[in-house]
Motif scaffolding. Structure first.
Motif, PDB file in Angstrom:
ATOM      1  N   LEU B  40      83.495 -24.039  -2.395  1.00 50.01           N
ATOM      2  CA  LEU B  40      84.800 -24.499  -2.867  1.00 50.01           C
ATOM      3  C   LEU B  40      85.099 -25.944  -2.464  1.00 50.01           C
ATOM      4  CD1 LEU B  40      87.228 -21.448  -2.727  1.00 50.01           C
ATOM      5  CD2 LEU B  40      85.708 -22.215  -4.519  1.00 50.01           C
ATOM      6  N   VAL B  41      84.609 -26.378  -1.306  1.00 50.40           N
ATOM      7  CA  VAL B  41      84.874 -27.772  -0.906  1.00 50.40           C
ATOM      8  C   VAL B  41      84.167 -28.753  -1.858  1.00 50.40           C
ATOM      9  CG1 VAL B  41      84.599 -29.478   0.932  1.00 50.40           C
ATOM     10  CG2 VAL B  41      85.426 -27.187   1.484  1.00 50.40           C
ATOM     11  N   PRO B  42      82.842 -28.602  -2.099  1.00 43.70           N
ATOM     12  CA  PRO B  42      82.222 -29.522  -3.075  1.00 43.70           C
ATOM     13  C   PRO B  42      82.789 -29.375  -4.482  1.00 43.70           C
ATOM     14  CG  PRO B  42      80.528 -28.266  -1.898  1.00 43.70           C
ATOM     15  CD  PRO B  42      81.842 -27.715  -1.485  1.00 43.70           C
ATOM     16  N   ILE B  43      83.087 -28.143  -4.915  1.00 37.13           N
ATOM     17  CA  ILE B  43      83.640 -27.963  -6.263  1.00 37.13           C
ATOM     18  C   ILE B  43      84.998 -28.665  -6.357  1.00 37.13           C
ATOM     19  CG2 ILE B  43      84.590 -26.287  -7.924  1.00 37.13           C
ATOM     20  CD1 ILE B  43      82.412 -24.340  -7.144  1.00 37.13           C
ATOM     21  N   GLY B  44      85.826 -28.455  -5.352  1.00 35.47           N
ATOM     22  CA  GLY B  44      87.154 -29.074  -5.345  1.00 35.47           C
ATOM     23  C   GLY B  44      87.055 -30.590  -5.393  1.00 35.47           C
ATOM     24  N   PHE B  45      86.118 -31.146  -4.613  1.00 32.62           N
ATOM     25  CA  PHE B  45      85.981 -32.599  -4.606  1.00 32.62           C
ATOM     26  C   PHE B  45      85.444 -33.095  -5.949  1.00 32.62           C
ATOM     27  CE2 PHE B  45      84.654 -36.807  -3.176  1.00 32.62           C
ATOM     28  CZ  PHE B  45      85.781 -37.162  -2.448  1.00 32.62           C
ATOM     29  N   GLY B  46      84.542 -32.309  -6.553  1.00 37.71           N
ATOM     30  CA  GLY B  46      84.017 -32.648  -7.881  1.00 37.71           C
ATOM     31  C   GLY B  46      85.134 -32.692  -8.913  1.00 37.71           C
ATOM     32  N   VAL B  47      86.083 -31.744  -8.807  1.00 41.02           N
ATOM     33  CA  VAL B  47      87.223 -31.714  -9.732  1.00 41.02           C
ATOM     34  C   VAL B  47      88.030 -33.005  -9.597  1.00 41.02           C
ATOM     35  CG1 VAL B  47      89.403 -30.551 -10.268  1.00 41.02           C
ATOM     36  CG2 VAL B  47      87.383 -29.190  -9.745  1.00 41.02           C
ATOM     37  N   LEU B 276      75.097 -28.716  -6.500  1.00 43.82           N
ATOM     38  CA  LEU B 276      75.593 -27.794  -7.534  1.00 43.82           C
ATOM     39  C   LEU B 276      77.118 -27.794  -7.544  1.00 43.82           C
ATOM     40  CD1 LEU B 276      74.812 -25.300  -9.530  1.00 43.82           C
ATOM     41  CD2 LEU B 276      75.529 -23.914  -7.608  1.00 43.82           C
ATOM     42  N   GLY B 277      77.711 -27.663  -6.366  1.00 42.30           N
ATOM     43  CA  GLY B 277      79.167 -27.587  -6.269  1.00 42.30           C
ATOM     44  C   GLY B 277      79.834 -28.827  -6.832  1.00 42.30           C
ATOM     45  N   LEU B 278      79.308 -29.977  -6.435  1.00 40.62           N
ATOM     46  CA  LEU B 278      79.886 -31.245  -6.885  1.00 40.62           C
ATOM     47  C   LEU B 278      79.792 -31.368  -8.416  1.00 40.62           C
ATOM     48  CD1 LEU B 278      81.102 -33.507  -5.170  1.00 40.62           C
ATOM     49  CD2 LEU B 278      78.912 -34.693  -5.290  1.00 40.62           C
ATOM     50  N   THR B 279      78.626 -31.024  -8.949  1.00 39.48           N
ATOM     51  CA  THR B 279      78.429 -31.157 -10.397  1.00 39.48           C
ATOM     52  C   THR B 279      79.265 -30.143 -11.162  1.00 39.48           C
ATOM     53  OG1 THR B 279      76.167 -31.703  -9.798  1.00 39.48           O
ATOM     54  CG2 THR B 279      76.617 -31.487 -12.132  1.00 39.48           C
TER      55      THR B 279
END
Lengths: 69, 388
Positions: B40-47, B276-279
């Protein structure tokens, strides 16, 4: 968007069926391998004392004393 | 003047602000609530990265698809660096596959080997995947590929979901992946009410002896090879996923490749996870994410998970009709492959019903089988659905 009901049912029904087939096959194969390996190791354990004319307990004791020198 | 020629403030609108808030919320949930923080941290930052106007880290075409992202385009400034990661890492299916290798290197399949019926529970827990596939497709709102991608979220396994969606429905890869990873954290909230609804306290109290049987080394080493060969022969399209999972596991159990297994299950999978999360986060620009379709995907995913949990439970109850030594039906609910959360829920619910119960290791069997089952299901969908 046009919906092909027959195609949808074929994929869902066939897919679930194939999933069960594959996973059941894996269950059978896994069980079979376990069964064979267990039988083989039981036979090996039985064979070792028989070859030396000892019971498995005495065989173990003599191996331990040999290891101790 | 003051470097404000390129200021993006004027381009901020309510949609972008909402997406920045969603990105912030995901980071908050990861850091403060400890909900799947590694994702969730990389996904959130990617958003946040993708929704900042003019940042240019991920470029989209006017049609809403990710712009081509080769090295040449990045060097010439035509596209963003995250386009590169998307095309070479996710659209090529490389990152999810390598993550699965790392997952395999961390998994101990002994509980599934000791009780092979776990595989049947893993299969039954795919029930929700196919039912929701049908619902989504028959609704007329999703094509076959999109319906399959939405349905497979119910299997609760990230890499198969990403691979299937990248292949069959790249347009909804962002929301599908976000939902797939985010709601795994909700397993302890979603599963218990379904478990209590479908099982009696007496059933949940069924005591199971702690140890099934000792699994020998040779079985553990043969297992990944046999599973891969069997699955690849029966469902060839599942070979990449099952192959990577099993290769990773072979590294772990062979006894001579400990360094490789440690690397695959350690820093290797960590690097891939944040890429993966960031992308994935960057696949959620406001224009694509803020659609009713996304809400629909979230609802259908929860339904798929509920039905999959129910499928596993009912299968365990059915199997009990034929067994002398009954098994606790909670093992069936662990057939969804949210590893290890579903097994933990089974343990918790079992112990609540009967304090003597210790179901964790028993439940890990169906849990592991569920991971294999979801990969097989992805292979089945890839084999059966031909996009025009």
């Amino acid at each position: 968007m046009s919906v092909d009901y027959a195609e949808g049912l074929k994929i869902a029904g066939g897919g679930l069926g194939v999933t069960f087939l594959v996973l059941s096959s894996l269950a059978v194969v896994t069980w079979l391998v376990g069964f064979i390996v267990q039988k083989a190791s039981a036979r090996r354990e039985k064979a070792v004392p028989a070859e030396t004319g000892q019971t498995s307990d005495t065989a173990k004791t003599s191996k331990e004393s040999a290891a101790r020198g | 003047m003051f470097g404000l020629y390129d200021s993006a403030f004027a381009l901020l609108d309510w949609q972008i602000l909402l997406m920045l808030a969603i990105g912030g919320l995901l980071i908050y949930l990861g850091i403060v609530k400890k909900m799947e923080p590694l994702l969730l941290v990389p996904i959130g930052f990617g958003v946040i990265l993708v929704n900042l106007p003019l940042a240019g880290l991920m470029i989209y075409t006017p049609e809403g698809t990710v712009a081509p992202g080769g090295f040449g385009e990045v060097l010439e400034g035509e596209t963003g660096v995250l386009n590169l990661l998307f095309h070479y890492g996710i659209a090529s299916e490389l990152i999810p596959l390598l993550i699965f290798l790392g997952v395999g290197a961390m998994i101990d399949f002994s509980p599934a080997i000791a009780r092979p019926i776990s595989f049947v529970f893993g299969a039954a827990a795919q029930f929700g995947v196919f039912v929701v596939f049908l619902i989504a497709y028959f609704s007329g709102l999703f094509n076959l590929g999109e319906a399959a991608s939405v349905g497979i979220i119910g299997g609760s396994d990230g890499p198969p979901t990403v691979i299937l969606t990248a292949a069959l429905a790249p347009a909804i890869l962002g929301p599908v992946t976000l939902v797939a990873y985010a709601y795994m954290a909700l397993v302890p909230i979603i599963q218990p009410p379904i478990i209590r609804l479908l099982t009696s306290k007496k059933e949940r109290s069924i005591y199971m002896k702690p140890q099934v049987r000792q699994v020998s080394n040779i079985e553990v080493v043969l297992f990944p090879i046999i599973v891969f060969v069997t699955a690849a022969l029966l469902v060839p399209k599942s070979a990449p996923l099952v192959g990577m999972l099993m290769f990773g596991n072979l590294l772990r159990v062979s006894g001579v490749t400990k360094r490789l297994a440690d690397a695959a299950g350690g820093v290797f999978i960590d690097v891939l996870t944040f890429l993966l999360g960031l992308t994935v986060g960057a696949l959620m620009p406001a224009a694509i994410f803020l659609r009713t379709e996304t809400l629909l995907i979230v609802s259908l995913a929860i339904l798929a998970f509920i039905l999959s949990t129910a499928g596993g439970l009912m299968m365990a109850k059915f199997v009990n009709l034929f067994l002398k030594e009954k098994i606790n039906p909670l093992l069936g609910s662990a057939g969804v492959s949210a590893v290890p959360m579903a097994a933990r829920v089974a343990q918790k619910e079992g112990q609540r019903a009967n304090p003597r119960n210790f179901l964790l290791m028993h439940a890990m069997g169906p849990n592991m089988a569920g991971a294999i089952a979801t990969s097989v299901v992805a292979g089945i969908f890839l084999g059966m659905i031909v996009l025009e």
